[in-house]
Design an enzyme around this catalytic site. Sequence first.
Site, PDB file in Angstrom:
ATOM      1  N   SER A  55      11.349  -5.809  -3.244  1.00 56.53           N
ATOM      2  CA  SER A  55      10.090  -5.112  -3.529  1.00 56.53           C
ATOM      3  C   SER A  55      10.323  -4.057  -4.606  1.00 56.53           C
ATOM      4  CB  SER A  55       9.618  -4.415  -2.243  1.00 56.53           C
ATOM      5  OG  SER A  55       8.733  -3.357  -2.525  1.00 56.53           O
ATOM      6  N   TYR A 111       9.289   1.166   5.023  1.00 51.87           N
ATOM      7  CA  TYR A 111       9.293  -0.043   4.185  1.00 51.87           C
ATOM      8  C   TYR A 111      10.294   0.104   3.045  1.00 51.87           C
ATOM      9  CZ  TYR A 111       7.208  -3.811   1.332  1.00 51.87           C
ATOM     10  OH  TYR A 111       6.984  -4.957   0.585  1.00 51.87           O
TER      11      TYR A 111
HETATM   12  P1  NAP Z   1       1.600 -10.930   4.250  1.00 48.32           P
HETATM   13  O1  NAP Z   1       0.437 -11.494   3.535  1.00 48.32           O
HETATM   14  O2  NAP Z   1       1.412  -9.780   5.183  1.00 48.32           O
HETATM   15  O3  NAP Z   1       2.399 -12.107   5.014  1.00 48.32           O
HETATM   16  C1  NAP Z   1       3.537 -11.752   5.732  1.00 48.32           C
HETATM   17  C2  NAP Z   1       3.908 -12.962   6.559  1.00 48.32           C
HETATM   18  O4  NAP Z   1       5.041 -12.631   7.380  1.00 48.32           O
HETATM   19  C3  NAP Z   1       2.782 -13.377   7.504  1.00 48.32           C
HETATM   20  O5  NAP Z   1       2.702 -14.773   7.581  1.00 48.32           O
HETATM   21  C4  NAP Z   1       3.255 -12.788   8.826  1.00 48.32           C
HETATM   22  O6  NAP Z   1       2.761 -13.482   9.951  1.00 48.32           O
HETATM   23  C5  NAP Z   1       4.739 -13.017   8.717  1.00 48.32           C
HETATM   24  N1  NAP Z   1       5.472 -12.209   9.705  1.00 48.32           N
HETATM   25  C6  NAP Z   1       5.370 -10.880   9.924  1.00 48.32           C
HETATM   26  N2  NAP Z   1       6.217 -10.521  10.902  1.00 48.32           N
HETATM   27  C7  NAP Z   1       6.844 -11.653  11.326  1.00 48.32           C
HETATM   28  C8  NAP Z   1       7.832 -11.937  12.324  1.00 48.32           C
HETATM   29  N3  NAP Z   1       8.335 -10.978  13.110  1.00 48.32           N
HETATM   30  N4  NAP Z   1       8.236 -13.222  12.480  1.00 48.32           N
HETATM   31  C9  NAP Z   1       7.726 -14.211  11.712  1.00 48.32           C
HETATM   32  N5  NAP Z   1       6.785 -14.021  10.740  1.00 48.32           N
HETATM   33  C10 NAP Z   1       6.368 -12.739  10.564  1.00 48.32           C
HETATM   34  O7  NAP Z   1       2.670 -10.436   3.182  1.00 48.32           O
HETATM   35  P2  NAP Z   1       2.931 -10.892   1.684  1.00 48.32           P
HETATM   36  O8  NAP Z   1       2.215  -9.956   0.767  1.00 48.32           O
HETATM   37  O9  NAP Z   1       2.753 -12.374   1.548  1.00 48.32           O
HETATM   38  O10 NAP Z   1       4.468 -10.508   1.586  1.00 48.32           O
HETATM   39  C11 NAP Z   1       5.481 -11.430   1.896  1.00 48.32           C
HETATM   40  C12 NAP Z   1       6.782 -10.731   1.580  1.00 48.32           C
HETATM   41  O11 NAP Z   1       6.735 -10.211   0.252  1.00 48.32           O
HETATM   42  C13 NAP Z   1       7.037  -9.528   2.503  1.00 48.32           C
HETATM   43  O12 NAP Z   1       8.432  -9.427   2.747  1.00 48.32           O
HETATM   44  C14 NAP Z   1       6.600  -8.338   1.639  1.00 48.32           C
HETATM   45  O13 NAP Z   1       7.278  -7.152   2.016  1.00 48.32           O
HETATM   46  C15 NAP Z   1       7.035  -8.799   0.289  1.00 48.32           C
HETATM   47  N6  NAP Z   1       6.363  -8.185  -0.867  1.00 48.32           N
HETATM   48  C16 NAP Z   1       5.007  -8.213  -0.967  1.00 48.32           C
HETATM   49  C17 NAP Z   1       4.437  -7.660  -2.135  1.00 48.32           C
HETATM   50  C18 NAP Z   1       2.946  -7.639  -2.353  1.00 48.32           C
HETATM   51  O14 NAP Z   1       2.495  -6.934  -3.283  1.00 48.32           O
HETATM   52  N7  NAP Z   1       2.168  -8.366  -1.589  1.00 48.32           N
HETATM   53  C19 NAP Z   1       5.234  -7.122  -3.136  1.00 48.32           C
HETATM   54  C20 NAP Z   1       6.619  -7.085  -2.938  1.00 48.32           C
HETATM   55  C21 NAP Z   1       7.162  -7.644  -1.801  1.00 48.32           C
HETATM   56  P3  NAP Z   1       1.549 -12.818  10.775  1.00 48.32           P
HETATM   57  O15 NAP Z   1       0.329 -12.982   9.937  1.00 48.32           O
HETATM   58  O16 NAP Z   1       1.511 -13.591  12.052  1.00 48.32           O
HETATM   59  O17 NAP Z   1       1.908 -11.349  10.985  1.00 48.32           O
HETATM   60  C1  GCO Z   2       2.544  -0.387  -1.116  1.00 44.76           C
HETATM   61  C2  GCO Z   2       2.568  -1.866  -1.347  1.00 44.76           C
HETATM   62  C3  GCO Z   2       3.911  -2.280  -1.880  1.00 44.76           C
HETATM   63  C4  GCO Z   2       3.951  -3.771  -2.050  1.00 44.76           C
HETATM   64  C5  GCO Z   2       5.232  -4.190  -2.665  1.00 44.76           C
HETATM   65  C6  GCO Z   2       5.489  -3.576  -3.999  1.00 44.76           C
HETATM   66  O1  GCO Z   2       1.888   0.061  -0.148  1.00 44.76           O
HETATM   67  O2  GCO Z   2       3.166   0.308  -1.921  1.00 44.76           O
HETATM   68  O3  GCO Z   2       2.262  -2.569  -0.165  1.00 44.76           O
HETATM   69  O4  GCO Z   2       4.912  -1.869  -0.999  1.00 44.76           O
HETATM   70  O5  GCO Z   2       3.824  -4.402  -0.846  1.00 44.76           O
HETATM   71  O6  GCO Z   2       6.311  -4.044  -1.807  1.00 44.76           O
HETATM   72  O7  GCO Z   2       6.580  -4.270  -4.588  1.00 44.76           O
END
Ligand code: NAP
Ligand code: GCO
Length: 256
Positions: A142, A155
């Site tokens: 992230s 986080y």
């Molecule tokens: P999301 O839409 O919240 O999806 C997260 C997924 O993880 C959901 O399917 C959730 O299932 C599942 N999950 C959560 N806890 C779990 C557990 N204990 N066991 C199994 N599955 C679990 O998140 P996303 O935005 O797609 O993010 C995916 C990854 O990318 C995460 O690691 C996040 O930190 C990272 N990330 C996101 C962003 C962003 O801007 N979106 C940027 C950087 C990194 P449920 O729906 O059942 O909870």
């Molecule tokens: C926040 C956002 C970020 C993104 C992502 C950025 O609240 O700042 O959720 O943490 O999820 O991780 O790379």
Amino acid sequence: MFDLTGKTAWITGASYGIGFAIASGLAKQGARIVFNDINQELADKGVASYKEAGIDAAGYVCDVTDEPSVQALVQKITQTLGGVDILVNNAGIIKRIPMVDMSPEDFRKVIDVDLNAPFICSKAVIPGMIERGHGKIINICSMMSELGRETVSAYAAAKGGLKMLTKNIASEYGEFNIQCNGLGPGYIETPQTAPLRTPEHPFNKFIISKTPAARWGTTDDLVGPAVFLASDASNFVNGHILYVDGGILAYIGKQP
Ligand code: NAP
Ligand code: GCO
């Protein structure tokens, strides 16, 4: 070198969001897809979504923080598909709470899913990867692997730790032809960031001013980099965090 035919990829928490997009991209390169979610309803929904995209994905219920169920899932994948060739540690949660107001339970919960779980899942697949003489582990890091911001202390601590776990797995298991790298998305349009993207939310404009690409990322932006890290094209890339952030980490931000 980007062909994944014959490879089995397990993407955690991939019923939707970033995990779903990455899994779909790996499938298009020929990989067999296995994913898990925390409850049956979401796993079923995920299977249907993959089917709609023409992908025959196997979906299982598994809480990635629970080592016995992770070990059981890896055993099942090994018995049915010969083992995990590519692991994408994608499952993750975030709790946006000012640190002084955050309970230790909430802090621990974020660390458990975002840092302990990638350890548990990587530990479960590495022995088989050593046996088969190859493996790819991709940890979804992230911006918070590098930067802090208000209300995301747990986080950021988890994602910072995940960066170092990535480097340590690369260091400890590189000699077995296992490459462990991080993929660091910028700010991506998914359910996780939906609360920050409402038109009236100041964060919306803020992120656009901090991103040279002047837009939020989409999950599609992550697919090519994920395919690269999952394929033979990255066999000498190890312990690297590949940021896919539109340039955020390079930029001081547009002057107001
Ligand atoms: P999301 O839409 O919240 O999806 C997260 C997924 O993880 C959901 O399917 C959730 O299932 C599942 N999950 C959560 N806890 C779990 C557990 N204990 N066991 C199994 N599955 C679990 O998140 P996303 O935005 O797609 O993010 C995916 C990854 O990318 C995460 O690691 C996040 O930190 C990272 N990330 C996101 C962003 C962003 O801007 N979106 C940027 C950087 C990194 P449920 O729906 O059942 O909870
Ligand atoms: C926040 C956002 C970020 C993104 C992502 C950025 O609240 O700042 O959720 O943490 O999820 O991780 O790379």
